[in-house]
Design a protein around this motif. Structure first.
Motif, PDB file in Angstrom:
ATOM      1  N   LYS A 228     -24.238  -2.627  -7.620  1.00  0.00           N
ATOM      2  CA  LYS A 228     -24.695  -2.724  -6.236  1.00  0.00           C
ATOM      3  C   LYS A 228     -25.967  -1.905  -6.059  1.00  0.00           C
ATOM      4  CE  LYS A 228     -21.655  -2.199  -2.856  1.00  0.00           C
ATOM      5  NZ  LYS A 228     -20.759  -1.500  -1.873  1.00  0.00           N
ATOM      6  N   VAL A 229     -26.916  -2.478  -5.298  1.00  0.00           N
ATOM      7  CA  VAL A 229     -28.155  -1.788  -4.967  1.00  0.00           C
ATOM      8  C   VAL A 229     -28.389  -1.934  -3.468  1.00  0.00           C
ATOM      9  CG1 VAL A 229     -30.651  -1.680  -5.290  1.00  0.00           C
ATOM     10  CG2 VAL A 229     -29.176  -2.176  -7.251  1.00  0.00           C
ATOM     11  N   TYR A 230     -28.647  -0.804  -2.788  1.00  0.00           N
ATOM     12  CA  TYR A 230     -28.925  -0.815  -1.358  1.00  0.00           C
ATOM     13  C   TYR A 230     -30.436  -0.868  -1.117  1.00  0.00           C
ATOM     14  CZ  TYR A 230     -24.140   0.372   0.013  1.00  0.00           C
ATOM     15  OH  TYR A 230     -22.786   0.352   0.240  1.00  0.00           O
TER      16      TYR A 230
ATOM     17  N   ALA B 165     -34.342  -4.589  -8.582  1.00  0.00           N
ATOM     18  CA  ALA B 165     -32.882  -4.511  -8.683  1.00  0.00           C
ATOM     19  C   ALA B 165     -32.389  -5.261  -9.912  1.00  0.00           C
ATOM     20  CB  ALA B 165     -32.238  -5.076  -7.417  1.00  0.00           C
TER      21      ALA B 165
ATOM     22  N   VAL C  44     -33.728   5.201  -6.493  1.00  0.00           N
ATOM     23  CA  VAL C  44     -34.740   4.440  -7.228  1.00  0.00           C
ATOM     24  C   VAL C  44     -36.078   4.593  -6.513  1.00  0.00           C
ATOM     25  CG1 VAL C  44     -35.445   2.172  -8.063  1.00  0.00           C
ATOM     26  CG2 VAL C  44     -33.004   2.787  -8.017  1.00  0.00           C
TER      27      VAL C  44
ATOM     28  N   ILE D 121     -26.877  -7.123  -3.732  1.00  0.00           N
ATOM     29  CA  ILE D 121     -28.021  -6.498  -3.088  1.00  0.00           C
ATOM     30  C   ILE D 121     -27.713  -6.444  -1.597  1.00  0.00           C
ATOM     31  CG2 ILE D 121     -30.484  -6.665  -2.579  1.00  0.00           C
ATOM     32  CD1 ILE D 121     -30.871  -7.980  -5.280  1.00  0.00           C
TER      33      ILE D 121
ATOM     34  N   SER E  39     -29.954  -4.237 -13.384  1.00  0.00           N
ATOM     35  CA  SER E  39     -28.639  -4.883 -13.292  1.00  0.00           C
ATOM     36  C   SER E  39     -27.710  -4.544 -14.448  1.00  0.00           C
ATOM     37  CB  SER E  39     -28.802  -6.407 -13.186  1.00  0.00           C
ATOM     38  OG  SER E  39     -29.509  -6.924 -14.314  1.00  0.00           O
TER      39      SER E  39
ATOM     40  N   PHE F   5     -26.105  -1.114 -12.767  1.00  0.00           N
ATOM     41  CA  PHE F   5     -25.443  -1.047 -11.462  1.00  0.00           C
ATOM     42  C   PHE F   5     -24.791  -2.372 -11.085  1.00  0.00           C
ATOM     43  CE2 PHE F   5     -29.139   1.776 -11.411  1.00  0.00           C
ATOM     44  CZ  PHE F   5     -28.531   2.993 -11.110  1.00  0.00           C
TER      45      PHE F   5
ATOM     46  N   ALA G  39     -26.899   2.223  -6.610  1.00  0.00           N
ATOM     47  CA  ALA G  39     -28.269   2.696  -6.432  1.00  0.00           C
ATOM     48  C   ALA G  39     -28.764   2.391  -5.024  1.00  0.00           C
ATOM     49  CB  ALA G  39     -29.194   2.041  -7.453  1.00  0.00           C
TER      50      ALA G  39
END
Length: 384
Positions: free
Chosen positions: A208-210, A199, A137, A240, A203, A206, A113
């Motif tokens: 990984k979240v950018y 984030a 998001v 993250i 969880s 995902f 995401a």
């Protein structure tokens, strides 16, 4: 932590609402997040990360009712080191009383995401990592007030279009967290842990979240989202990542302006008078319009309805560190490209600041050339 999880839609259209408290070590403030699109994860880390700054501000210890993720706890001292260096008047919290939980397993769903607002930084991350990112998001209540339904609906329609045209799934959330953290520390710092909490809510979906970076490595300054800070919010089962700090603002604008979807939908405004998508008046609109002009793309961008005028650039009050660095970068690039001297001089004048007589003369010039805007500004000031 006090948290509830409530499905608000049918199984075919999942949704949930999570409530928890932010504490300053003494007082507690209820906050909530809701999404019509996904089931949100209820985790004790939600209260912890959003209570760190209020507790540091009040100088009262945080007492965790449940064990916390071991990776986050391992970063806790470094998180505090950054806040102590950046924010006057905060105190260190003891970490000895915090108990570590067993690390959670990752989802293994291969979904990634990225937070997305429709601005320069989020577009840069999306286009740079288009093959990797699966979901965008968008959070209502961060930069768009919950009560501003008109602007939210217009922005959402644009972001839905972006998601369709780039082949991404869109996850919508809304929250009341901003006014709570505003009351303690202000949004400049409060938005960082708020992004981390969002984030965490995702969880279960995902690994990984950018977080698109609002700074570049050349012009780093104390801020809620920062290349040093954002990765410290990571959990055992969630990375993250702060993304995009390698590119200066003018390079980001050049990179994204190659895409028509960007020129059709770009949104940067934070003032939003009368629910304007881009007001073309605030410093953020101006510095983006300036960068687009330097990149040769302003005339192609459809979301800035008013022209960029040198007198308006000259009249800007440049206070924020990031505005000064962005303006300086744009001016130097305009000089390198040999753009018109009056445009370059207007940026130089803004960077130097204005004396009161200069400000009066420039305001008069704007009033003469733009009477409608001048009258609207007067009406706003006197409350008409």
């Amino acid at each position: 932590m006090s948290a509830t999880r409530t499905a608000t839609n049918s199984p075919a259209s999942p949704g949930s609402r999570i409530s928890f408290d932010i504490t300053d070590g003494e007082n507690r403030h209820p906050v909530w997040f809701a999404s019509p699109d996904v089931q949100l994860a209820s985790r004790p880390e939600l209260e912890f990360v959003t209570s760190i700054l209020p507790c540091m501000k009040k100088g009262r210890a945080y007492r965790a009712p449940q064990p916390l993720d071991p990776r986050l706890l391992a970063s806790f001292e470094q998180i505090q080191d950054l806040y102590l260096a950046w924010i006057p008047g905060v105190t260190r919290l003891p970490a000895k009383a915090l108990e570590a939980a067993e690390p959670r397993a990752r989802t293994g769903k291969n979904r990634v995401a990225a937070f997305f607002s429709g601005g320069v930084d989020s577009f840069y991350t999306l286009m740079k990592r288009r093959e990797e990112i699966t979901d965008l998001v968008f959070v209502h209540g961060f930069d768009i007030r919950l009560e501003d339904e008109k602007l939210y609906r217009e922005t959402l329609a644009m972001i839905e279009r972006i998601a369709r045209e780039t082949g991404k799934n869109l996850i919508r959330l809304e929250t009341n967290i901003r006014p709570v953290l505003d009351s303690y520390i202000g949004w400049d710092y409060g938005h960082g842990p708020s992004l981390a909490a969002t984030a965490y809510l995702l969880s279960d979906q995902f690994d990984k979240v950018y977080i698109p970076s609002s700074q570049d490595y050349t012009h780093l300054f104390a801020f809620g989202s920062h290349p040093l800070l954002d990765p410290l919010w990571s959990l055992s089962d969630l990375d993250i990542v702060n993304d995009g700090a390698e590119a200066r603002r003018i390079r980001k604008v050049e990179a994204i302006a190659r895409h028509q979807i960007v020129l059709d939908t770009l949104r940067v405004c934070w003032m939003n008078p009368d629910s304007a998508y881009n007001c073309c008046r605030c410093e953020k609109c101006h510095r983006t319009m300036i960068a687009l002009k330097v990149a040769g793309a302003l005339d192609k961008c459809r979301t800035f309805p008013e022209p960029l005028r040198n007198e308006n650039i000259r009249a800007l009050k440049i206070v924020a560190t990031n505005t000064r660095s962005f303006m300086t970068e744009s001016m130097r690039e305009a000089e390198r490209r040999g753009l018109e001297p009056a445009f370059i001089k207007a940026m130089g004048d803004a960077l130097k600041g204005q004396t009161k007589p200069q400000r009066f003369v420039n305001n008069m010039r704007r009033a003469i050339s733009q009477p409608r805007r001048a009258m609207a500004k007067i009406r706003r000031k006197i409350g008409l």
